[in-house]
Design a protein around this motif. Structure first.
Motif, PDB file in Angstrom:
ATOM      1  N   GLU A  20       0.832  -1.202   0.000  1.00 16.02           N
ATOM      2  CA  GLU A  20       0.000   0.000   0.000  1.00 16.02           C
ATOM      3  C   GLU A  20       0.869   1.255   0.000  1.00 16.02           C
ATOM      4  N   ASP A  21       1.958   1.218   0.753  1.00 18.12           N
ATOM      5  CA  ASP A  21       2.890   2.352   0.753  1.00 18.12           C
ATOM      6  C   ASP A  21       3.494   2.546  -0.636  1.00 18.12           C
ATOM      7  N   SER A  22       3.847   1.438  -1.280  1.00 20.62           N
ATOM      8  CA  SER A  22       4.418   1.508  -2.629  1.00 20.62           C
ATOM      9  C   SER A  22       3.407   2.069  -3.621  1.00 20.62           C
ATOM     10  N   ILE A  23       2.144   1.666  -3.493  1.00 19.88           N
ATOM     11  CA  ILE A  23       1.102   2.162  -4.392  1.00 19.88           C
ATOM     12  C   ILE A  23       1.018   3.692  -4.297  1.00 19.88           C
ATOM     13  N   ALA A  24       1.031   4.196  -3.072  1.00 23.58           N
ATOM     14  CA  ALA A  24       0.956   5.648  -2.887  1.00 23.58           C
ATOM     15  C   ALA A  24       2.136   6.343  -3.564  1.00 23.58           C
ATOM     16  N   LEU A  25       3.326   5.775  -3.409  1.00 20.28           N
ATOM     17  CA  LEU A  25       4.509   6.379  -4.033  1.00 20.28           C
ATOM     18  C   LEU A  25       4.454   6.298  -5.556  1.00 20.28           C
ATOM     19  N   TYR A  26       4.019   5.154  -6.080  1.00 23.92           N
ATOM     20  CA  TYR A  26       3.930   4.994  -7.536  1.00 23.92           C
ATOM     21  C   TYR A  26       2.902   5.944  -8.136  1.00 23.92           C
TER      22      TYR A  26
END
Length: 154
Positions: free
Chosen positions: A66-72
């Motif tokens: 979920e953290d990666s999704i926000a960054l992407y």
């Protein structure tokens, strides 16, 4: 059937279906479990981690994705965000149903009453009891804020 057996069955099915994306995600999950197994070994015990610990690991894997999704999404990379969302969907297949907000609030109220928590000083005791009972079914990031609110924090 335990979570390990479910994962092994899913890996075999993905191999037969030649679903490389799903197979890669499932193998990544198995590798994370194996790492935890190895880290938890002692001289006396060679047992792997329990299903509850596997569920906790799944929660951490989902949180990192979920953290990666926000960054992407912030970086304008929707294709990478979608890949992470697909992995989250696969992880959710192996997890029990998540408690919704009202169920979470009710569970928190019950634990607060049981433990006799009265202030923010008791938050650790409440969170420990929640983790013991609801591992894999509760989002502890959101639950922590709800516990804090109920105990008189912001």
């Amino acid at each position: 059937m335990g979570l390990r057996d479910q994962l092994n069955t899913a890996v075999k099915e993905a191999m037969k279906a030649r679903d490389q994306k799903r197979l890669g995600t499932l193998r990544l999950i198995q590798a994370n479990i194996k790492d935890k197994d190895i880290a938890g070994r002692t001289e006396e015990s060679r047992e792997g981690i329990s299903d509850d610990e596997i569920l906790a690991l799944f929660g951490k894997l989902i949180k990192s994705r979920e953290d990666s999704i926000a960054l992407y999404e912030k970086g304008g990379r929707p294709e990478l965000a979608q890949a992470e969302k697909d992995e989250i969907a696969i992880l959710h297949e192996f997890m029990p149903r998540q408690l919704d907000e009202t169920e979470t609030k009710a569970a928190i109220a019950a634990v607060v009453a049981e433990t006799g928590a009265a202030s923010l000083k008791d938050m650790g005791k409440v969170m420990a009891a929640l983790k013991e009972r609801y591992t894999g079914t509760m989002d502890f990031g959101k639950a922590g804020a709800m516990v804090k609110a109920q105990l008189g924090g912001k």
